[in-house]
Design a protein around this motif. Structure first.
Motif, PDB file in Angstrom:
ATOM      1  N   UNK A  29      15.699  26.857 -12.685  1.00 13.65           N
ATOM      2  CA  UNK A  29      16.823  27.112 -13.130  1.00 13.65           C
ATOM      3  C   UNK A  29      17.873  27.783 -12.504  1.00 13.65           C
ATOM      4  N   UNK A  30      17.549  29.067 -11.942  1.00 12.17           N
ATOM      5  CA  UNK A  30      18.348  29.973 -11.422  1.00 12.17           C
ATOM      6  C   UNK A  30      17.866  30.256  -9.738  1.00 12.17           C
ATOM      7  N   UNK A  31      16.733  30.067  -9.556  1.00  9.53           N
ATOM      8  CA  UNK A  31      16.040  30.920  -8.191  1.00  9.53           C
ATOM      9  C   UNK A  31      16.683  29.930  -7.103  1.00  9.53           C
ATOM     10  N   UNK A  32      17.236  30.803  -5.901  1.00 12.42           N
ATOM     11  CA  UNK A  32      17.614  29.890  -4.534  1.00 12.42           C
ATOM     12  C   UNK A  32      16.183  30.288  -3.699  1.00 12.42           C
ATOM     13  N   UNK A  33      15.733  29.546  -2.838  1.00 18.71           N
ATOM     14  CA  UNK A  33      14.891  29.852  -1.879  1.00 18.71           C
ATOM     15  C   UNK A  33      15.052  29.406  -0.543  1.00 18.71           C
ATOM     16  N   UNK A  34      14.612  30.205   0.552  1.00 17.97           N
ATOM     17  CA  UNK A  34      14.599  29.773   2.064  1.00 17.97           C
ATOM     18  C   UNK A  34      13.067  29.719   2.428  1.00 17.97           C
ATOM     19  N   UNK A  35      12.580  28.548   2.723  1.00 18.06           N
ATOM     20  CA  UNK A  35      11.028  28.079   2.961  1.00 18.06           C
ATOM     21  C   UNK A  35      11.057  28.033   4.801  1.00 18.06           C
TER      22      UNK A  35
ATOM     23  N   UNK B 256      18.149  24.866  -3.156  1.00 15.14           N
ATOM     24  CA  UNK B 256      18.888  25.101  -4.468  1.00 15.14           C
ATOM     25  C   UNK B 256      18.031  25.306  -5.683  1.00 15.14           C
ATOM     26  N   UNK B 257      18.498  25.970  -6.538  1.00 16.28           N
ATOM     27  CA  UNK B 257      17.819  25.699  -7.895  1.00 16.28           C
ATOM     28  C   UNK B 257      17.678  24.439  -8.383  1.00 16.28           C
ATOM     29  N   UNK B 258      18.467  23.560  -8.402  1.00 17.01           N
ATOM     30  CA  UNK B 258      18.496  21.950  -9.004  1.00 17.01           C
ATOM     31  C   UNK B 258      17.401  21.167  -8.123  1.00 17.01           C
ATOM     32  N   UNK B 259      16.940  21.582  -7.298  1.00 18.60           N
ATOM     33  CA  UNK B 259      16.053  20.792  -6.296  1.00 18.60           C
ATOM     34  C   UNK B 259      14.512  20.929  -6.911  1.00 18.60           C
ATOM     35  N   UNK B 260      14.126  19.504  -7.441  1.00 21.22           N
ATOM     36  CA  UNK B 260      12.653  19.588  -7.567  1.00 21.22           C
ATOM     37  C   UNK B 260      11.955  19.316  -5.871  1.00 21.22           C
ATOM     38  N   UNK B 261      10.891  20.070  -5.698  1.00 22.50           N
ATOM     39  CA  UNK B 261      10.572  20.232  -4.300  1.00 22.50           C
ATOM     40  C   UNK B 261       8.959  20.193  -4.357  1.00 22.50           C
ATOM     41  N   UNK B 262       8.405  19.624  -3.352  1.00 21.35           N
ATOM     42  CA  UNK B 262       7.045  19.621  -3.142  1.00 21.35           C
ATOM     43  C   UNK B 262       6.891  19.893  -1.657  1.00 21.35           C
ATOM     44  N   UNK B 263       5.605  20.610  -1.306  1.00 21.79           N
ATOM     45  CA  UNK B 263       5.080  21.174   0.076  1.00 21.79           C
ATOM     46  C   UNK B 263       3.829  20.760   0.346  1.00 21.79           C
ATOM     47  N   UNK B 264       3.605  20.085   1.577  1.00 23.04           N
ATOM     48  CA  UNK B 264       2.058  20.007   1.937  1.00 23.04           C
ATOM     49  C   UNK B 264       2.032  20.427   3.358  1.00 23.04           C
TER      50      UNK B 264
END
Length: 136
Positions: free
Chosen positions: A54-60, A93-101
């Motif tokens: 909902x709100x969290x931004x991240x840098x991977x 950004x918060x609005x992005x569905x994301x998956x990681x492999x």
């Protein structure tokens, strides 16, 4: 809210002495960092993530190994990023569905804009589509 994008951190050094990458005073990270965590030894057959915020931004950042990140926005835009250089991060950004492999040797460093809060997670794909479609 911006779409996911790559951030290139400085790469200082040389092959014969090694490298360091740094960001100071959040010059390259577009938010104040409130939480840092890392994942490692993830089996290659496992897909992690499968959520949006909902709100969290991240840098991977793949500090070691390779991480394939797929992002999806509510408008249907899908992007795939291969992180395999420790001086490159992916802004999510918060609005992005994301998956990681991950490759087995991968170590992922995550810089997050919020402390952990389970209520910030959207873990059901249909709930993600419904929430963000209203704002597209």
């Amino acid at each position: 809210m911006p779409d996911p994008y790559l951030i290139k951190f400085p790469k200082l050094g040389a092959p014969e002495i090694g490298y360091i990458s740094v960001t100071e005073q959040h010059r390259l990270v577009p938010f104040t960092i409130e939480r840092i965590f890392w994942t490692y030894y993830t089996p290659e057959s496992i897909v992690r993530g499968r959520h949006a915020h909902h709100n969290t931004e991240q840098v991977l950042i793949a500090t070691a190994g390779r991480i394939t990140v797929t992002t999806e926005l509510a408008n249907g835009s899908i992007q795939t990023f291969k992180l395999e250089d420790p001086n490159v991060g992916l802004y999510v950004p918060p609005h992005a569905w994301h998956t990681m492999q991950y490759s087995h040797s991968a170590v992922q460093l995550v810089l997050a804009s919020q402390p952990y809060d389970e209520a910030d997670y959207i873990r059901e794909y249909e709930a993600f589509r419904q929430k963000w479609n209203q704002q597209v």
